[in-house]
Design an enzyme around this catalytic site. Structure first.
Site, short mmCIF file in Angstrom:
data_model
loop_
_atom_site.label_atom_id
_atom_site.label_comp_id
_atom_site.label_asym_id
_atom_site.label_seq_id
_atom_site.Cartn_x
_atom_site.Cartn_y
_atom_site.Cartn_z
N ASP A 26 0.89 -1.21 -0.03
CA ASP A 26 -0.05 0.06 0.03
C ASP A 26 0.88 1.41 0.02
OD1 ASP A 26 -2.42 1.84 0.49
OD2 ASP A 26 -1.81 1.94 2.48
N ASP A 28 -0.13 5.13 1.02
CA ASP A 28 -0.47 6.16 2.05
C ASP A 28 -0.73 5.47 3.31
OD1 ASP A 28 -1.06 8.85 0.98
OD2 ASP A 28 -2.01 7.52 -0.58
N ASP A 203 -2.04 -0.52 5.95
CA ASP A 203 -2.78 -0.05 7.15
C ASP A 203 -4.07 0.33 7.32
OD1 ASP A 203 -2.44 2.36 5.02
OD2 ASP A 203 -3.24 3.69 6.89
#
Length: 251
Positions: A26, A28, A203
Site C-alpha cells: 500500500d 498512504d 494500514d
C-alpha cells in the site's frame, strides 16, 4: 480466515519473510505518513532510493496497490514508478512494463463530485478529491461532517451504481467490481510472481481484502499502525518502521 482483535498481539515480521516472496505495498499510511490533505504527501529521496533498490533486488516481484490513481502515483514516485508494477484506484487499473489495463470512466463521477461539493459547501476542512475512477470525500479536518459524509456516500453510491469505499477519515465512491484483494490475485498471476508467496503490507480497512487474498495464496499480511481487528499475520507500528524493516529485510 481468523482475525486478531488487537494489533499489539501481532508479532514483528521476521527478517527472512521476503525470501521467495512477492512484495505488495500500500502507499498512504504504509510507505508515507498520512497527511491532512492528500496533496500534501511527498516522496522523499530515501524512499525513492529504497523502492529503486527493492525493484532491482526482487526482479519484478514488487508492486504498489493503492487507492490513488496510477497518474497520482507516477507524479509522486517519479522514475521508480516505471520499475515496479502499479495497481491503482483500489485495483481498478494496472500497469506493468508499459502495458496498462483500466475500465471506462463513468460520466456519473462528474455528477457525484458536483453533488459532494454542493453538500459540503460552507463546511471548512472538507476536501473533495477527484481520481481517475473515483471521487473521495475527506473529512479529517472536519470530523463533525463524518455522519453527513457517510450518509451522502451511501445515497450517491446507490443512485449511481458505484462502490462505496470506506477509509481513514474519508469515504470514496468508485467504479465497482474490484478491490485490493482482487488486485493481489491478479498480480500473482504475472510470470514474475507465479510460484512465490504474496506479502502485502497495508494500514487501512481498505487493505483487509488484500490481507485475506495474500493469506489465501499461502502468503502473509503485515498491518501498519495502531491496534484494530485485522486479517494480517504480523504488525509494524508506522511507515518509518516499514521502511526500516524493508531496508533490513530486502530479498
Amino acid at each position: 480466515m481468523s482475525a486478531a482483535t488487537d494489533a499489539t498481539l501481532l508479532p514483528t515480521p521476521p527478517r527472512d519473510l521476503l525470501d521467495s516472496a512477492s512484495l505488495l505495498l500500500d502507499f498512504d499510511g504504509t510507505l508515507v505518513d498520512l497527511a491532512d490533505r492528500p496533496d500534501d504527501v511527498t516522496v522523499d529521496a530515501a524512499l525513492a532510493e529504497l523502492l529503486t533498490a527493492l525493484a532491482r533486488q526482487m526482479g519484478g516481484r514488487i508492486a504498489i496497490i493503492s487507492g490513488r490513481s496510477i497518474a497520482q502515483l507516477d507524479t509522486l514516485l517519479g522514475p521508480v514508478a516505471q520499475m515496479i508494477a502499479l495497481s491503482g484506484s483500489h485495483g481498478c487499473e494496472h500497469r506493468w512494463h508499459g502495458i496498462s489495463a483500466h475500465p471506462v470512466r463513468p460520466d456519473s463521477l462528474l455528477d457525484v463530485a458536483a453533488e459532494m461539493r454542493a453538500a459540503s459547501a460552507g463546511q471548512a476542512g472538507v476536501i473533495i478529491e477527484e481520481k481517475s475512477f473515483g471521487v473521495a470525500l475527506h473529512f479529517r479536518l472536519a470530523p463533525e461532517f463524518e455522519t453527513r459524509a457517510l450518509l451522502l456516500a451511501e445515497r450517491l453510491g446507490a443512485e449511481h451504481e458505484l462502490a462505496v469505499q470506506h477509509g481513514k477519515m474519508m469515504v470514496e465512491l468508485r467504479v465497482a467490481g474490484s478491490d485490493k484483494g482482487i488486485a493481489v490475485a491478479r498480480l500473482m498471476k504475472r510470470p514474475e510472481m507465479q510460484g512465490t508467496t504474496p506479502l502485502f503490507i497495508g494500514d487501512d480497512v481498505t487493505d483487509e481484502s488484500a490481507f485475506v487474498a495474500a493469506r489465501a495464496a499461502g502468503g502473509h499480511g503485515i498491518l501498519v499502525g495502531p491496534p484494530r481487528a485485522t486479517a494480517a499475520d504480523y504488525g509494524l507500528p508506522d511507515p518509518a518502521a516499514v521502511r526500516a524493516w524493508l531496508n533490513g529485510g530486502g530479498a
